[in-house]
Design a protein around this motif. Sequence first.
Motif, short mmCIF file in Angstrom:
data_model
loop_
_atom_site.label_atom_id
_atom_site.label_comp_id
_atom_site.label_asym_id
_atom_site.label_seq_id
_atom_site.Cartn_x
_atom_site.Cartn_y
_atom_site.Cartn_z
N GLU A 60 47.44 31.40 45.04
CA GLU A 60 48.89 31.27 44.93
C GLU A 60 49.61 32.52 45.41
O GLU A 60 50.69 32.44 45.96
CB GLU A 60 49.28 30.96 43.49
CG GLU A 60 48.84 29.59 43.03
CD GLU A 60 49.24 29.30 41.59
OE1 GLU A 60 50.05 30.04 41.01
OE2 GLU A 60 48.72 28.31 41.05
N ASP A 61 48.99 33.69 45.20
CA ASP A 61 49.55 34.95 45.65
C ASP A 61 48.71 35.45 46.82
O ASP A 61 47.53 35.72 46.66
CB ASP A 61 49.52 35.97 44.50
CG ASP A 61 50.15 37.30 44.86
OD1 ASP A 61 50.49 37.51 46.03
OD2 ASP A 61 50.28 38.14 43.96
N PRO A 62 49.30 35.59 48.01
CA PRO A 62 48.51 36.01 49.17
C PRO A 62 47.87 37.39 49.00
O PRO A 62 46.90 37.71 49.66
CB PRO A 62 49.50 36.01 50.33
CG PRO A 62 50.83 35.76 49.75
CD PRO A 62 50.68 35.31 48.34
N LYS A 63 48.39 38.19 48.08
CA LYS A 63 47.80 39.52 47.84
C LYS A 63 46.52 39.43 47.01
O LYS A 63 45.90 40.44 46.73
CB LYS A 63 48.81 40.43 47.15
CG LYS A 63 49.95 40.82 48.06
CD LYS A 63 50.85 41.83 47.42
CE LYS A 63 51.93 42.23 48.41
NZ LYS A 63 52.85 43.19 47.83
N ARG A 64 46.14 38.25 46.61
CA ARG A 64 44.90 38.08 45.84
C ARG A 64 43.81 37.43 46.67
O ARG A 64 42.90 36.81 46.16
CB ARG A 64 45.18 37.25 44.58
CG ARG A 64 46.05 38.02 43.60
CD ARG A 64 46.21 37.29 42.30
NE ARG A 64 46.99 38.11 41.40
CZ ARG A 64 46.76 38.21 40.12
NH1 ARG A 64 45.77 37.53 39.58
NH2 ARG A 64 47.50 38.97 39.36
N MET A 65 43.90 37.63 48.00
CA MET A 65 42.88 37.12 48.92
C MET A 65 42.47 38.26 49.84
O MET A 65 43.32 39.05 50.26
CB MET A 65 43.45 36.00 49.79
CG MET A 65 43.85 34.77 49.06
SD MET A 65 44.47 33.55 50.22
CE MET A 65 46.18 33.50 49.70
N GLY A 66 41.18 38.34 50.14
CA GLY A 66 40.73 39.35 51.07
C GLY A 66 39.24 39.62 50.95
O GLY A 66 38.50 38.87 50.28
N LEU A 67 38.82 40.71 51.57
CA LEU A 67 37.42 41.12 51.53
C LEU A 67 37.21 41.96 50.28
O LEU A 67 37.89 42.97 50.08
CB LEU A 67 37.08 41.94 52.78
CG LEU A 67 35.64 42.42 52.89
CD1 LEU A 67 34.71 41.24 53.11
CD2 LEU A 67 35.51 43.42 54.01
N LEU A 68 36.28 41.54 49.44
CA LEU A 68 36.00 42.27 48.20
C LEU A 68 35.23 43.53 48.54
O LEU A 68 34.08 43.47 48.95
CB LEU A 68 35.20 41.39 47.23
CG LEU A 68 34.81 42.03 45.91
CD1 LEU A 68 36.02 42.46 45.11
CD2 LEU A 68 33.96 41.08 45.10
N LYS A 69 35.88 44.67 48.42
CA LYS A 69 35.25 45.95 48.74
C LYS A 69 34.47 46.51 47.56
O LYS A 69 33.35 46.97 47.71
CB LYS A 69 36.30 46.98 49.18
CG LYS A 69 37.08 46.58 50.43
CD LYS A 69 36.18 46.42 51.63
CE LYS A 69 35.84 47.76 52.22
NZ LYS A 69 35.04 47.69 53.42
N LYS A 70 35.10 46.47 46.38
CA LYS A 70 34.47 47.12 45.23
C LYS A 70 35.04 46.55 43.93
O LYS A 70 36.20 46.17 43.87
CB LYS A 70 34.76 48.62 45.29
CG LYS A 70 33.91 49.46 44.40
CD LYS A 70 34.30 50.94 44.41
CE LYS A 70 34.56 51.48 45.78
NZ LYS A 70 34.87 52.91 45.78
N SER A 71 34.20 46.54 42.90
CA SER A 71 34.62 46.15 41.56
C SER A 71 34.01 47.14 40.58
O SER A 71 32.81 47.13 40.35
CB SER A 71 34.15 44.72 41.24
OG SER A 71 34.38 44.42 39.89
N GLU A 72 34.85 48.02 40.03
CA GLU A 72 34.36 48.98 39.05
C GLU A 72 35.50 49.52 38.20
O GLU A 72 36.66 49.52 38.63
CB GLU A 72 33.60 50.13 39.72
CG GLU A 72 34.43 51.01 40.62
CD GLU A 72 33.61 52.10 41.30
OE1 GLU A 72 32.38 52.01 41.31
OE2 GLU A 72 34.24 53.04 41.81
N ASN A 73 35.16 49.96 37.02
CA ASN A 73 36.13 50.56 36.09
C ASN A 73 37.34 49.68 35.83
O ASN A 73 38.45 50.17 35.70
CB ASN A 73 36.57 51.94 36.58
CG ASN A 73 35.43 52.90 36.71
OD1 ASN A 73 34.47 52.86 35.95
ND2 ASN A 73 35.50 53.76 37.71
N GLY A 74 37.15 48.38 35.79
CA GLY A 74 38.24 47.46 35.49
C GLY A 74 39.17 47.18 36.66
O GLY A 74 40.19 46.52 36.48
#
Length: 99
Positions: A60-74
């Motif tokens: 729904e929000d175009p800013k929530r789509m892309g290449l997942l670079k990293k997931s850490e520290n929340g």
Amino acid sequence: MKPLFLHHLKWLTPYIQGERTFSLTHEHFPINLASLPFYQSLGEQLKTIEGKLVVFDGGEDPKRMGLLKKSENGLVELARAKGERIYLNLTQLQTVHVP
């Protein structure tokens, strides 16, 4: 055993093992759920798909789509199409789709 913390869980539907949802046949629903690893947190789960394209919360929000670079520290770091970096709060994400 580590406690399982689920943030913002809205709905959980248990199914009988081997039962297909909506009476779909294997051709319509070829995913073997037992083969997918399940981690205790979304952050840990996202680490397994780093480097892939993702869509959070149904797109729904175009800013929530892309290449997942990293997931850490929340935080989740996404790279947008033109290289812009977006940082999302992990606790505010509801769903993730890997196209």
